[in-house]
Design an enzyme around this catalytic site. Structure first.
Site, PDB file in Angstrom:
ATOM      1  N   CYS A   1      58.527  37.184  29.835  1.00 27.09           N
ATOM      2  CA  CYS A   1      58.671  38.360  30.667  1.00 27.09           C
ATOM      3  C   CYS A   1      58.656  38.763  31.830  1.00 27.09           C
ATOM      4  O   CYS A   1      58.795  40.077  32.398  1.00 27.09           O
ATOM      5  CB  CYS A   1      57.562  39.133  29.880  1.00 27.09           C
ATOM      6  SG  CYS A   1      55.817  39.007  30.354  1.00 27.09           S
TER       7      CYS A   1
ATOM      8  N   CYS B   1      50.352  39.502  26.103  1.00 28.23           N
ATOM      9  CA  CYS B   1      49.627  40.036  27.084  1.00 28.23           C
ATOM     10  C   CYS B   1      48.363  39.774  27.412  1.00 28.23           C
ATOM     11  O   CYS B   1      47.792  39.860  28.318  1.00 28.23           O
ATOM     12  CB  CYS B   1      50.015  41.546  26.949  1.00 28.23           C
ATOM     13  SG  CYS B   1      51.872  41.994  26.479  1.00 28.23           S
TER      14      CYS B   1
HETATM   15 FE1  FES Z   1      54.558  40.255  29.174  1.00 27.90          FE
HETATM   16 FE2  FES Z   1      53.135  42.150  28.194  1.00 27.90          FE
HETATM   17  S1  FES Z   1      55.315  42.038  28.013  1.00 27.90           S
HETATM   18  S2  FES Z   1      52.490  40.619  29.613  1.00 27.90           S
END
Ligand code: FES
Length: 125
Positions: A34, A104
């Site tokens: 991400c 996360c």
């Molecule tokens: Fe990667 Fe939240 S989407 S840390």
């Protein structure tokens, strides 16, 4: 996607945000998928108690909420206690996270460990 009130609270009103002056442990971790980055700052005293903690997160809302909660959970704790903090404990304290957002919370756990690692390295351990 549903977020709990606790998540929304820590996202809109993050605790311990920012750098800590005189921090003796700084960790930085990221998730390649991400692209989110989390930095954790700790100030550990001579009794190995985390006196101050702060974070900087360049990432999604859940990353901000989990780092905020993680700092609350390790503040005033010994570094050994902080090392045993798991991402599941952070998720539980936030009363849950959507499955796609579990990574996360892993970032938050890793950020704490990385800051403690840095503290120990600086101490020469
Ligand atoms: Fe990667 Fe939240 S989407 S840390």
């Amino acid at each position: 996607m549903m977020y709990t009130d606790k998540v929304l609270d820590h996202f809109s009103n993050p605790r311990n945000m920012g750098e800590v002056e005189g921090a003796n442990g700084v960790g930085m971790v990221g998730n390649a998928k991400c692209g989110d980055i989390m930095q954790m700052f700790i100030k550990v005293n001579d009794d190995e108690i985390i006196e101050e903690v702060g974070f900087k997160t360049f990432g999604c809302g859940a990353a901000i909420a989990t780092s905020s909660m993680a700092t609350e959970m390790i503040k005033g704790k010994s570094i050994d206690e902080a090392l045993s903090l798991t991402n599941q404990a952070v998720v539980e304290a936030l009363e849950g996270l959507p499955p796609v957002k579990i990574h996360c919370s892993v970032l938050a756990e890793e950020a704490v460990k990385s800051a403690i690692d840095d503290y120990r390295k600086k101490k020469g351990e």
